[in-house]
Design a protein around this motif. Structure first.
Motif, short mmCIF file in Angstrom:
data_model
loop_
_atom_site.label_atom_id
_atom_site.label_comp_id
_atom_site.label_asym_id
_atom_site.label_seq_id
_atom_site.Cartn_x
_atom_site.Cartn_y
_atom_site.Cartn_z
N ARG A 253 -7.26 5.62 -34.61
CA ARG A 253 -6.89 5.51 -36.02
C ARG A 253 -5.52 6.13 -36.28
N PHE A 277 -8.87 -9.90 -37.77
CA PHE A 277 -9.00 -8.44 -37.75
C PHE A 277 -8.78 -7.86 -39.14
N ASN A 281 -11.06 -5.39 -41.42
CA ASN A 281 -10.45 -4.06 -41.60
C ASN A 281 -9.40 -4.16 -42.69
N CYS A 284 -5.86 -2.48 -42.72
CA CYS A 284 -4.89 -2.76 -41.65
C CYS A 284 -4.04 -3.99 -41.97
N GLN A 288 -2.00 -4.51 -36.98
CA GLN A 288 -3.30 -4.75 -36.36
C GLN A 288 -3.19 -4.43 -34.86
#
Length: 506
Positions: A253, A277, A281, A284, A288
């Motif tokens: 992270r 992705f 998420n 993000c 990514q």
């Protein structure tokens, strides 16, 4: 005489151990496993390895002691030994979770040379990564641990990590624009770019691409995307791999946060986003960390590398007027050092230079005392305003921290012994010896110890200002990067004074 303390492993708001405790726990575990043996992996024996179950068993009850023997200042014929002991203990499930974090932080890896992301309870064979060896080496150096195998590992795996500083109370990485640009310069390659002619090689999952810490992120010389050819591109996975392998980042992270700042500060441009992705998420959207997202160095990134970009906004630490020091005559090098110490990016470069000069302990001590004094004053205020057994436990823990600093930097023959005045060293030895085992008057003792530590800190500040700063400014390696900082605005920059005193450490 023995000083001991115990406390829970400190956890951050996002439920990971504080980095310093985490690195100390890892190093203490590896020291407990020494000597590392040879284990068979398929048909080959691999040296310097350990089994999953050995690490888990040792984490169940782990103890580390730091001792210092010195003559009693009042009676030289009497030897006083001070020992600080730190104990870790945990259940097997927690031990496996901690070992998994060691894998995620790239401290250890599977000994079969293949990526193994899961730490099994038993049966697997593990070895230290170059990053893990560097963490272990710094721990042993600070604590005076001399082990033949550690020296052998260092000779096999020499890694120059980017040492990132963290906020004392939150453990978050200091990530002002200047610091991010320093990281970015290392990211693209300390000397030259790491460009691969073959796309498959550039995007490979090789475990050992960045072992020396100086090699830049893997880039593809050419990559065709939607019919257009892009030069010198790299994937999100390669970016996060480099950040975890080459910096003191301990969690993916954190790698995503730093890489996102690369994008935010316009150091890299996005070629392709990994939209699948991003759907899973939502946080993000800038970066990514996958092999399907692709980036390249921006024009501003190239300007930063070439030293033609003006520096961005000052960091919060730098925005102040600078520290005012008691008993230190303010000359141009003193003012430069104050600026360096108040700027995370300059501190990062300065620390790297001190490491090359074999006197990094000066800055480490200076920073440790700063953190200690802040925590000490807070503990004393709490003990005086609301006396309780809990407040006294914090006072005892703070006293244990004082012994840790003393045994590492100030005691005669300590592993990182500083070049300070003989009388000050004697005063410290007298006070610390008297304090061992003392249960009453600990608050007053801490106040006296803090005052002596600050005197030693002033002495180290003078030495760094007169000796280390001129050498730092003359080092051609940093000349281009220092142009981005306003050190020219400090009087006397045009002709750097020659060193007034020299450290006796070689």
């Amino acid at each position: 005489m023995h000083q001991t303390s115990s406390r829970l492993l400190r956890m951050t708001d996002d439920e990971r151990p504080f980095t310093r405790d985490f690195k100390d726990l890892f190093s203490t575990l590896i020291v407990s496993l020494l000597p590392l043996g040879s284990h068979r992996v398929r048909l080959t024996k691999v040296d310097y390895t350990f089994l999953s179950e050995d690490a888990i068993n040792n984490l169940g009850s782990l103890k580390f002691s730091q001792s210092n023997r010195m003559p009693d200042p009042k009676d030289p014929s009497r030897i006083v030994t001070t020992t600080t002991t730190t104990t870790f203990s945990m259940a097997k499930d927690m031990a496996r979770t901690i070992c998994q974090r060691f894998v995620d932080a790239r401290f250890i890896e599977s000994a079969d040379g293949k990526l193994q992301p899961i730490y099994n309870m038993k049966g697997s064979v593990w070895q230290l990564t170059a990053k893990g060896v560097a963490i272990l080496d710094r721990f042993c150096g600070r604590n005076g641990i001399q082990q033949k195998q550690v020296s052998e590992l260092v000779s096999l795996h020499c890694c120059s990590l980017v040492i990132l500083e963290r906020e004392q109370h939150s453990d978050k990485i200091l990530s002002d624009r200047g610091t991010v640009e320093v990281i970015f310069r290392r990211f693209v390659g300390a000397e030259t770019r790491n460009v691969k002619a073959n796309l498959a090689v550039a995007d490979s999952d090789s475990l050992h691409d960045y072992e020396d810490g100086l090699t830049g992120v893997k880039m593809a010389a050419e990559r065709r995307v939607n019919g257009k050819v892009y030069k010198d591109t790299f994937t999100g996975k390669a970016t996060s791999d480099w950040l975890v392998d080459c910096c003191t980042i301990v969690d993916r992270r954190e790698a995503i946060e730093i890489a996102s700042l690369f994008v935010e500060f316009e150091l890299i441009d996005t070629v392709v986003q990994d939209r699948s992705f991003m759907l899973g998420n939502p946080g993000c959207h800038l970066f990514q960390p996958t092999k399907y997202s692709v980036y390249q160095i921006s024009q501003r990134g190239k300007d930063v590398i070439n030293g033609t970009s003006s520096r961005g906004r000052p960091s919060e630490s730098e925005a102040g007027t600078g520290s005012q020091r008691n008993g230190v005559v303010r000359d141009s090098n003193t003012q430069r050092l104050e600026k360096i110490l108040n700027d995370p990016a300059l501190r990062l470069l300065f620390r790297e230079n001190l490491r090359e000069m074999h006197c990094e302990e000066n800055l480490s001590f200076y920073k440790d005392v700063n953190d200690f004094v802040q925590g000490c004053k807070q503990a004393i205020r709490q003990a005086e305003s609301t006396p309780s057994s809990q407040a006294m436990d914090i006072i005892k823990e703070t006293m244990a921290q004082a012994y840790g600093i003393y045994n590492a930097f100030l005691a005669p023959g300590s592993p990182c012994e500083l070049n300070i005045d003989h009388q000050l060293r004697n005063n410290l030895a007298t006070r610390m010896t008297k304090a061992v085992g003392q249960e009453t008057g600990m608050v007053e003792t801490l106040q006296e110890v803090t005052s002596l530590f600050e005197n030693a800190q002033n002495a180290v500040f003078k030495l760094m200002a007169s000796d280390s700063v001129p050498k730092f400014l003359r080092n051609a390696k940093y000349e281009q990067q220092l142009q981005n900082f306003n050190l020219d605005g400090v009087p006397g920059r045009g002709g750097v004074e020659r060193s007034l005193s020299r450290s006796n450490r070689k």
